[in-house]
Design an enzyme around this catalytic site. Structure first.
Site, PDB file in Angstrom:
ATOM      1  N   CYS A 286      -5.566   2.942  12.947  1.00 28.82           N
ATOM      2  CA  CYS A 286      -5.962   2.981  14.347  1.00 28.82           C
ATOM      3  C   CYS A 286      -5.075   2.002  15.115  1.00 28.82           C
ATOM      4  O   CYS A 286      -4.744   0.930  14.640  1.00 28.82           O
ATOM      5  CB  CYS A 286      -7.416   2.597  14.586  1.00 28.82           C
ATOM      6  SG  CYS A 286      -8.580   3.726  13.848  1.00 28.82           S
TER       7      CYS A 286
ATOM      8  N   ARG B  10       0.035   4.464  13.164  1.00 26.45           N
ATOM      9  CA  ARG B  10      -1.167   3.859  12.591  1.00 26.45           C
ATOM     10  C   ARG B  10      -2.316   4.864  12.447  1.00 26.45           C
ATOM     11  O   ARG B  10      -3.360   4.543  11.890  1.00 26.45           O
ATOM     12  CB  ARG B  10      -1.641   2.706  13.482  1.00 26.45           C
ATOM     13  CG  ARG B  10      -0.607   1.626  13.656  1.00 26.45           C
ATOM     14  CD  ARG B  10      -1.127   0.559  14.591  1.00 26.45           C
ATOM     15  NE  ARG B  10      -2.187  -0.188  13.971  1.00 26.45           N
ATOM     16  CZ  ARG B  10      -2.023  -1.317  13.300  1.00 26.45           C
ATOM     17  NH1 ARG B  10      -0.828  -1.820  13.150  1.00 26.45           N
ATOM     18  NH2 ARG B  10      -3.042  -1.941  12.776  1.00 26.45           N
TER      19      ARG B  10
ATOM     20  N   TRP C 164      -7.305   6.770  13.291  1.00 21.31           N
ATOM     21  CA  TRP C 164      -7.288   7.271  11.921  1.00 21.31           C
ATOM     22  C   TRP C 164      -8.749   7.267  11.503  1.00 21.31           C
ATOM     23  O   TRP C 164      -9.368   6.213  11.363  1.00 21.31           O
ATOM     24  CB  TRP C 164      -6.456   6.366  11.019  1.00 21.31           C
ATOM     25  CG  TRP C 164      -6.254   6.921   9.646  1.00 21.31           C
ATOM     26  CD1 TRP C 164      -5.255   7.760   9.235  1.00 21.31           C
ATOM     27  CD2 TRP C 164      -7.072   6.682   8.492  1.00 21.31           C
ATOM     28  NE1 TRP C 164      -5.412   8.051   7.902  1.00 21.31           N
ATOM     29  CE2 TRP C 164      -6.512   7.407   7.415  1.00 21.31           C
ATOM     30  CE3 TRP C 164      -8.222   5.933   8.261  1.00 21.31           C
ATOM     31  CZ2 TRP C 164      -7.054   7.407   6.144  1.00 21.31           C
ATOM     32  CZ3 TRP C 164      -8.771   5.931   6.986  1.00 21.31           C
ATOM     33  CH2 TRP C 164      -8.179   6.659   5.938  1.00 21.31           C
TER      34      TRP C 164
ATOM     35  N   ASN D  35     -10.553  -0.939  15.995  1.00 15.20           N
ATOM     36  CA  ASN D  35      -9.814  -0.689  14.758  1.00 15.20           C
ATOM     37  C   ASN D  35     -10.524  -1.472  13.663  1.00 15.20           C
ATOM     38  O   ASN D  35     -10.680  -2.685  13.784  1.00 15.20           O
ATOM     39  CB  ASN D  35      -8.365  -1.178  14.941  1.00 15.20           C
ATOM     40  CG  ASN D  35      -7.596  -1.234  13.634  1.00 15.20           C
ATOM     41  OD1 ASN D  35      -7.931  -0.548  12.683  1.00 15.20           O
ATOM     42  ND2 ASN D  35      -6.568  -2.057  13.600  1.00 15.20           N
ATOM     43  N   GLY D  36     -10.988  -0.782  12.620  1.00 12.49           N
ATOM     44  CA  GLY D  36     -11.697  -1.469  11.539  1.00 12.49           C
ATOM     45  C   GLY D  36     -12.932  -0.689  11.141  1.00 12.49           C
ATOM     46  O   GLY D  36     -13.065   0.487  11.466  1.00 12.49           O
TER      47      GLY D  36
ATOM     48  N   GLU E  66       7.788   6.116  -7.337  1.00  9.12           N
ATOM     49  CA  GLU E  66       8.057   6.131  -5.900  1.00  9.12           C
ATOM     50  C   GLU E  66       8.578   7.507  -5.456  1.00  9.12           C
ATOM     51  O   GLU E  66       8.195   8.012  -4.392  1.00  9.12           O
ATOM     52  CB  GLU E  66       9.058   5.015  -5.565  1.00  9.12           C
ATOM     53  CG  GLU E  66       9.526   4.939  -4.132  1.00  9.12           C
ATOM     54  CD  GLU E  66       8.422   4.707  -3.103  1.00  9.12           C
ATOM     55  OE1 GLU E  66       7.270   4.440  -3.492  1.00  9.12           O
ATOM     56  OE2 GLU E  66       8.706   4.827  -1.899  1.00  9.12           O
TER      57      GLU E  66
ATOM     58  N   LYS F   4       6.753   9.781  -2.674  1.00 14.42           N
ATOM     59  CA  LYS F   4       7.430  10.258  -1.458  1.00 14.42           C
ATOM     60  C   LYS F   4       7.211  11.764  -1.292  1.00 14.42           C
ATOM     61  O   LYS F   4       6.912  12.234  -0.210  1.00 14.42           O
ATOM     62  CB  LYS F   4       8.937   9.976  -1.498  1.00 14.42           C
ATOM     63  CG  LYS F   4       9.379   8.558  -1.306  1.00 14.42           C
ATOM     64  CD  LYS F   4       9.307   8.046   0.119  1.00 14.42           C
ATOM     65  CE  LYS F   4       7.996   7.465   0.456  1.00 14.42           C
ATOM     66  NZ  LYS F   4       7.625   6.157   0.038  1.00 14.42           N
TER      67      LYS F   4
ATOM     68  N   GLU G 132       3.515  12.525  -0.366  1.00 14.74           N
ATOM     69  CA  GLU G 132       3.130  12.058   0.970  1.00 14.74           C
ATOM     70  C   GLU G 132       3.557  13.009   2.074  1.00 14.74           C
ATOM     71  O   GLU G 132       2.799  13.273   2.991  1.00 14.74           O
ATOM     72  CB  GLU G 132       3.820  10.711   1.279  1.00 14.74           C
ATOM     73  CG  GLU G 132       3.198   9.507   0.659  1.00 14.74           C
ATOM     74  CD  GLU G 132       3.938   8.245   1.058  1.00 14.74           C
ATOM     75  OE1 GLU G 132       3.294   7.320   1.559  1.00 14.74           O
ATOM     76  OE2 GLU G 132       5.178   8.163   0.866  1.00 14.74           O
TER      77      GLU G 132
ATOM     78  N   HIS H 129       2.980  12.833 -23.973  1.00 16.60           N
ATOM     79  CA  HIS H 129       1.555  12.568 -24.160  1.00 16.60           C
ATOM     80  C   HIS H 129       0.702  13.266 -23.103  1.00 16.60           C
ATOM     81  O   HIS H 129      -0.318  12.738 -22.690  1.00 16.60           O
ATOM     82  CB  HIS H 129       1.306  11.056 -24.147  1.00 16.60           C
ATOM     83  CG  HIS H 129       2.046  10.348 -25.239  1.00 16.60           C
ATOM     84  ND1 HIS H 129       1.669  10.408 -26.555  1.00 16.60           N
ATOM     85  CD2 HIS H 129       3.187   9.625 -25.211  1.00 16.60           C
ATOM     86  CE1 HIS H 129       2.518   9.719 -27.288  1.00 16.60           C
ATOM     87  NE2 HIS H 129       3.459   9.241 -26.489  1.00 16.60           N
TER      88      HIS H 129
ATOM     89  N   LYS I 228       0.365   4.431   8.513  1.00 16.57           N
ATOM     90  CA  LYS I 228       1.346   3.493   7.971  1.00 16.57           C
ATOM     91  C   LYS I 228       0.726   2.159   7.604  1.00 16.57           C
ATOM     92  O   LYS I 228       1.113   1.513   6.643  1.00 16.57           O
ATOM     93  CB  LYS I 228       2.474   3.297   8.970  1.00 16.57           C
ATOM     94  CG  LYS I 228       3.561   2.420   8.427  1.00 16.57           C
ATOM     95  CD  LYS I 228       4.899   2.784   8.950  1.00 16.57           C
ATOM     96  CE  LYS I 228       5.989   2.043   8.207  1.00 16.57           C
ATOM     97  NZ  LYS I 228       6.223   2.588   6.865  1.00 16.57           N
TER      98      LYS I 228
HETATM   99  C1  G6P Z   1       0.259   2.904   3.432  1.00 13.81           C
HETATM  100  C2  G6P Z   1       1.623   3.416   3.817  1.00 13.81           C
HETATM  101  C3  G6P Z   1       2.603   3.184   2.671  1.00 13.81           C
HETATM  102  C4  G6P Z   1       2.630   1.728   2.282  1.00 13.81           C
HETATM  103  C5  G6P Z   1       1.234   1.202   1.956  1.00 13.81           C
HETATM  104  C6  G6P Z   1       1.220  -0.311   1.821  1.00 13.81           C
HETATM  105  O1  G6P Z   1      -0.258   3.668   2.405  1.00 13.81           O
HETATM  106  O2  G6P Z   1       1.555   4.791   4.131  1.00 13.81           O
HETATM  107  O3  G6P Z   1       3.902   3.580   3.071  1.00 13.81           O
HETATM  108  O4  G6P Z   1       3.461   1.552   1.167  1.00 13.81           O
HETATM  109  O5  G6P Z   1       0.330   1.526   3.023  1.00 13.81           O
HETATM  110  O6  G6P Z   1       1.562  -0.879   3.046  1.00 13.81           O
HETATM  111  P1  G6P Z   1       2.181  -2.300   3.240  1.00 13.81           P
HETATM  112  O7  G6P Z   1       2.360  -2.441   4.725  1.00 13.81           O
HETATM  113  O8  G6P Z   1       1.186  -3.277   2.701  1.00 13.81           O
HETATM  114  O9  G6P Z   1       3.452  -2.353   2.489  1.00 13.81           O
END
Ligand code: G6P
Length: 613
Positions: free
Chosen positions: A2, A27, A73, A99-100, A486, A490, A493, A509, A608
Site C-alpha cells: 500500500c 507497492r 495491496w 498502510n498496515g 532466483e 523470476k 513472479e 530425488h 514490491k
Molecule cells: C517482495 C518483492 C521481492 C523482494 C522481497 C523482499 O516480495 O516482490 O522482489 O525480494 O519482497 O524485499 P526486500 O525489500 O526486503 O528486499
C-alpha cells in the site's frame, strides 16, 4: 505494501497526489483513491490502477490544497471500489488512508457495532476511522487527541494519513511499523510511504519513527510521541540525494528491462569509492566501527525475504569459502517464531532492498534483544532497517521500481562479496595475493556484463519457443544453486509459469519425475569445479527427453552437443559467476512474460515492498 501520499500547502493537491500514487504503484495496485479538502472533503476511489482513478476523476471537482491518496495491496477485503481507500467514518467526520494491518480489528468492530456503528466495507481501516470518530464525538477532544487515543487501543501496524472535516487546514499522520516520510518545502509539506513522490519538490525529509503522530499544516509540523503529548519533538531533517531521472523508463518498455540493463553501472556504483585506487583492497566505512566484532563473530546469521534471501544464500557460500566463518541463512519470517539460539557472539546481517520488509525488520528487532551485533545491507537510504541496525553497507543500486528485483540482487551480492573478501583478509584466511586478486576480479565484473546482455536477442527467441510451458526447472550447484532459485522465482513472479529451483543433484530425488519432452530445464553450467557433475545431470534430463537451456562459459563446444539451447557468459572466477549467470535468467523471465502478455512491472498479487507480515 500500500502506498500513501498526501499534500498540505497552497498548490492544487490533486496532480501531486496522482503523480505520487503513480510513483508508489509498485507497492500495490489493487485499487486507488484520493480525498481532497476544499471546504468539504471529496473522495474519488475505485478498484484498479491509478489510471482508472484518473478516468473516474476526469470530469469531477478536483480543487483543494490539502489532500491524500492511497494505492492498495489488499489484506482485509477483496479489491473493490468500496474497499478502496480513503475510508470514511460513519458520520463523515474523518477520512483515513492506511498502510498496515490492524490485528484487533474484529474486536474493535464488535465494540463499535454495539455502539450503533454501521460498517460498509470489509477493511480494518474503516474500523479505525470509526474508532477515531467515536472518541472525537464522545470525549469532545481534538482530532489529534482522538487519533492518539484511538491508536493506543490498536494492535498492529500502521502508516496513516487522516483528514477531519471539522478541523480544516490540517493533516494528521501517524506511524507504527509502516514507513512514512514527510517532505519539507517552503510553506508546504508532503507525506508519503517513501521519498519517491517527494523528491521532485524537495530534498529535505523527515523520516517518521514508530509511535509518532504529526499534525501538519502549511505553517509547520507538530510532532509528538503517541504516548507522551507533552513531549513535542524537534523533527530531524535529512537531506536526500536521489536523482529524478532514476524514476524514468528512459526509453525502455518496462522498468524491469531498464534495471536489468543498468547492472554494469549499478554493480560499479556499489563498489565505487569502496575499493582502493590500486583496485585491490576494500574499504567499507559503514562497518568500520564494528569490524572487530565482525572479525571475532563465531557465526553469521543472515535474514532476508524473497530475492534478498537468495542473495543471502550466495553470501553463505562467499563467507564460508573466503572468510571461513560459519553462516546460517534464515527466512526472516521464520526466524523470530522459532526461538532461535543467538547471543552476543553472533553477528546478524539483514538484507533488504527496500529496508522496510516487515518480517526482516521484525527479525532485526528480535535479534536486538539477544545482544548480537546487527548489520544491514539495504538499498533505500534512511529506510527503517538501515536506521535500526548497528552498522551497514548501502547497496547503492539506485531506485528499483520493477516489482521483480534484478539490479538490487546483483548489488547485494557485490556487497556480500566485498564483505567476505575483507573479512577473509582480516581473519588471515586469504593470502594478501588471493585477497587482492579477488577484489581486482570484482572490479572487472561490470566490464563483462555487456557481453552477457549481448545475448538478449537469442534469449528473446528462446523465450518465444518456450513461452507456453506450464512448468520449468532451474538447476545449479554450489554457489549457483541460489541463482537457480532466483531464476525460478523470476519466472514465477512475472510470467505465472510454475517453476522450481533445485541443487542439480537433488533433481533425482523427486523433480525428475516431472521431466518429459514439454519440460524446459534451465541448467547453470559454467566451467567451474562442479562442471563435470552438472554435465551428468544434463545427460539425465536429456535421457528423459527434457529440453535443456544451458548457461555455459563462452567457447564451450562440448555442451552444444548436449543442450537444446546454450546461452554463453564470459569466463570468470567462480566467486562472480552468480553476478553473470543471473542476468540471462532475468532476461529469460522478462521475455517469456512479455511474450505471454503479462504486466511485467506490476505482476498480479505482488507488491514490491511487503510491509505486512
Ligand atoms: C517482495 C518483492 C521481492 C523482494 C522481497 C523482499 O516480495 O516482490 O522482489 O525480494 O519482497 O524485499 P526486500 O525489500 O526486503 O528486499
Amino acid at each position: 505494501m500500500c502506498g500513501i501520499v498526501a499534500y498540505v500547502g497552497e498548490r492544487t493537491a490533486y496532480p501531486i497526489l496522482i503523480k505520487g500514487l503513480q510513483r508508489l504503484e509498485y507497492r500495490g495496485y489493487d485499487s486507488a483513491g484520493v480525498a481532497l479538502f476544499n471546504g468539504e472533503i471529496r473522495v474519488y476511489k475505485c478498484k484498479g490502477r491509478v489510471k482508472e482513478l484518473q478516468l473516474l476523476a476526469r470530469d469531477k471537482e478536483i480543487d483543494g490544497s490539502i489532500g491524500m491518496g492511497h494505492t492498495r495491496w489488499a489484506t482485509h477485503g477483496e479489491p473493490s471500489d468500496v474497499n478502496a481507500h480513503p475510508h470514511r467514518s460513519m458520520h463523515g467526520t474523518f477520512h483515513v488512508v492506511h498502510n498496515g494491518v490492524i490485528e484487533n480489528h474484529a474486536h474493535l468492530r464488535r465494540e463499535l457495532v454495539n455502539r450503533g456503528y454501521i460498517f460498509h466495507t470489509d477493511t480494518d481501516t474503516e474500523v479505525l476511522a470509526n474508532l477515531i470518530e467515536e472518541i472525537y464525538r464522545e470525549q469532545h477532544v481534538s482530532a489529534e487527541v482522538a487519533t492518539r487515543l484511538a491508536l493506543t487501543r490498536v494492535v498492529g501496524a500502521y502508516g496513516l494519513a487522516i483528514l477531519c472535516e471539522e478541523e480544516p487546514g490540517q493533516l494528521i499522520a501517524a506511524r507504527k511499523g509502516s514507513p512514512l516520510v514527510i517532505g519539507v518545502g517552503e510553506g508546504e509539506y508532503f507525506l508519503a510511504s517513501d521519498a519517491m513522490p517527494i523528491i521532485e519538490y524537495t530534498d529535505r525529509v523527515i523520516y517518521m519513527n514508530d509511535d509518532e503522530v504529526a499534525v501538519i499544516t502549511p505553517g509547520g509540523i507538530d510532532l509528538k510521541h503517541l504516548y507522551n503529548d507533552n513531549d513535542a519533538k524537534t523533527p530531524e531533517i535529512t537531506t536526500i540525494r536521489v536523482h529524478i531521472d532514476s524514476i524514468d523508463k528512459e526509453g525502455y518498455p518496462h522498468f524491469m528491462l531498464k534495471e536489468i540493463h543498468e547492472q554494469a553501472r549499478s554493480i560499479a556504483d556499489t563498489f565505487r569509492g569502496r575499493v582502493s585506487a590500486d583496485g585491490n583492497k576494500v574499504f567499507l566505512g559503514g562497518i568500520l566501527d564494528v569490524m572487530p566484532r565482525l572479525i571475532e563473530a563465531r557465526r553469521i546469521i543472515i535474514v532476508a525475504c524473497g530475492t534478498s534471501w537468495h542473495a543471502a544464500l550466495v553470501g553463505e557460500y562467499l563467507f564460508e569459502e573466503y572468510a571461513r566463518v560459519p553462516v546460517e541463512v534464515e527466512y526472516a519470517s521464520e526466524f523470530r517464531y522459532r526461538n532461535p539460539i543467538i547471543d552476543e557472539r553472533d553477528l546478524l546481517i539483514a538484507i533488504s532492498q527496500s529496508g522496510e520488509t516487515a518480517d526482516t525488520l521484525a527479525a532485526v528487532r528480535h535479534a536486538r534483544a539477544s545482544g548480537a551485533t546487527i548489520l544491514g545491507i539495504c538499498n533505500v537510504a534512511g529506510s527503517s532497517i538501515s536506521r535500526e541496525t548497528d552498522a551497514g553497507v548501502y547497496t547503492r543500486a539506485g531506485i528499483e521500481i520493477g516489482v521483480a528485483s534484478t539490479k538490487a540482487f546483483t548489488s547485494q551480492i557485490t556487497v556480500l562479496a566485498m564483505m567476505a573478501f575483507l573479512l577473509g583478509n582480516k581473519r588471515q584466511v586469504l593470502s594478501p595475493e588471493a585477497y587482492h586478486a579477488l577484489v581486482a576480479g570484482l572490479t572487472r565484473v561490470p566490464g563483462m556484463i555487456d557481453g552477457v546482455l549481448a545475448t538478449e536477442g537469442q534469449i528473446k527467441e528462446i523465450a518465444n519457443r518456450y513461452k507456453d510451458a506450464t512448468n520449468a526447472l532451474f538447476l545449479g550447484r554450489g554457489i549457483l544453486f541460489p541463482v537457480a532459485l532466483e531464476g525460478a522465482l523470476k519466472l514465477k513472479e512475472i510470467s505465472y509459469i510454475h517453476a522450481g529451483g533445485y541443487p542439480a543433484a537433488e533433481m533425482k530425488h523427486g523433480p525428475i519425475a516431472l521431466i518429459d519432452e514439454e519440460m524446459p530445464v534451465v541448467v547453470l553450467a559454467p566451467n567451474d569445479k562442479l562442471y563435470e557433475k552438472t554435465i551428468s545431470n544434463i545427460q539425465e534430463v536429456k535421457a528423459r527427453r527434457g529440453k535443456v537451456i544451458a548457461i555455459a562459459t563462452r567457447g564451450n563446444a562440448a555442451i552444444r552437443e548436449l543442450a537444446d539451447e546454450v546461452i554463453e557468459i564470459p569466463p570468470c572466477d567462480e566467486a562472480f559467476s552468480p553476478l553473470l549467470t543471473v542476468i540471462p535468467l532475468q532476461l529469460l523471465a522478462y521475455h517469456v512474460a512479455v511474450a505471454r502478455g503479462c504486466d511485467v512491472d506490476q505482476p498480479r498479487n505482488l507488491a514490491k515492498s511487503v510491509t505486512v507480515e
